[in-house]
Structures are given as C-alpha cells and as structure tokens.
Design a protein around this motif. Structure first.
Motif: not given
Length: 228
Positions: A203-220
């Motif tokens: 679960m290392s780094g999960s806070w990043l890929i599950e965060g809202e900012q990362f998800r928004e970046w992927r949608r864009r």
C-alpha cells in the motif's frame, strides 16, 4: 736473518717471494747431487717432493697476497710467522747443501751431505710448516665462505622484503583503479529498481493514486487524448 730483514722492508709480499726463491734454490741444490752420489737418490727425491709441495702452497699464498696484501695480513695474522719459520728451515737446509757443493764443486760432489736423521728432521719441520700454512688458508677460506653465505642470506631476505612490498603496492594500485572504474561506470538501474521493489511496503503510495488530485489529473489526461 735475511728473511727478517726483507719482511721488515717489503712486508708480507716480500716474505712470500723470498721463501719461494729459497725453495727454488734448495730444489736446485738437491738436483745438483746427481744420481751417482752416494746415499743421494732416495733421500733427495723425498726432499724434492716435499719442497715441490711447499712451493705449490706458497704460490697459492703469493696469489692471495698479491690480490690484496692488507686483507691477507688481517685475515692471516700468523702467516708472516709461518713464513719466517719456513725461511729459516730452508736457509739451513740450503746452506748445508751448498756448503758441500762449494767445497767440492758441483761436478765433484760425490757424497750426500745430509745424514738420514737430518733428512727426517728437515722433512718433519717443513711438513708441519706446510700443513700449518695450508690450514691457515683453509680457515681463511672457511671464514670467507661463511661471510659470503651470510651476505647472500641477508641479500635474499632483503630481496624477499622488496618483492613483498612491490606485490603489496601492485595490489593497492589495482584496488584504486577498480574504484575509479566503478565510480566512472553508469548506475545499474535494473538493480536499483529490483532493490526498491524488494523493500517496498504494501500500500506504499496509495495515498497518491487514490487521492482526488491524481484522479482529476488522469481524467484530464484521458480527455485530452480522446480529442486528439
């Protein structure tokens, strides 16, 4: 005596040469008594053989002294005394032989001047002196051999130490070169990635890929890709 005077004036070298000359003169005097002289043949041969043996030893000493008289004198302190002893015996023997030759003339010497006891006495003295001279040289050669052996052993030890030091220096040099090559070489990314994966915690780094900012970046990012 004559030999004492020469030894004082010319040193060890002069003593050796004088004794050699006395030896040759005594041999010559013996040979002057022909085979027809009464009682001369056997005793003359024995004396001449002894004198030739002494002459051989003296020639060896002469070469030794000529090479380095100072060293020979220091290594053979009793040599001069032995030479004086030889010279004295030879002078006495030669005078006895020459005295009879002088009275009768070399062609008229019909009687061997030495009694059997005198012959044995002369041979005994000359033989002992010759043995002492030979022993002195043997001892001297043994000392030189031991000194040389000691020097060779010391040289071998020094050579071994130098060789060991050189091998150590070569090893240190190779180690330094290897370190330089390692420093200049490109990093091994595969090994670094593998090591990083091995120490990664679940679960290392999960806070990043599950965060809202990362998800928004992927949608864009997906949106931009679809428009292209």
């Amino acid at each position: 005596s004559l030999l004492d005077t020469i030894a004082a004036a010319l040193g060890l070298s002069g003593s050796v040469i004088t004794v050699l000359q006395l030896t040759a003169a005594t041999i010559s005097a013996c040979l002057s008594y022909g085979s027809g002289v009464k009682n001369a043949s056997k005793e003359k041969k024995i004396i001449i053989d002894q004198l030739f043996g002494l002459q051989k030893v003296l020639e060896t000493i002469r070469r030794l002294v000529e090479d380095d008289e100072t060293a020979a004198s220091s290594r053979l302190p009793a040599l001069n005394e032995l030479l004086l002893g030889c010279g004295g015996e030879l002078e006495s023997l030669n005078m006895t032989l020459e005295r009879d030759l002088g009275r009768r003339g070399r062609m008229q010497a019909l009687i061997w001047p030495l009694k059997e006891s005198e012959v044995h006495k002369a041979l005994d003295k000359l033989g002992k002196l010759q043995d002492l001279l030979t022993t002195s040289m043997d001892v001297d050669q043994t000392r030189l051999t031991l000194k040389i052996d000691s020097g060779v052993e010391s040289l071998q030890e020094q050579t071994a130490e130098i060789s060991q030091a050189m091998e150590q220096a070569k090893l240190q040099h190779r180690q330094k070169i290897q370190k330089i090559y390692e420093w200049l070489a490109a990093p091994d990314q595969v090994s670094k990635h593998r090591n990083a994966c091995n120490i990664r915690q679940a679960m290392s780094g999960s806070w990043l890929i599950e965060g809202e900012q990362f998800r928004e970046w992927r949608r864009r990012a997906r949106s931009s890709s679809s428009r292209k």
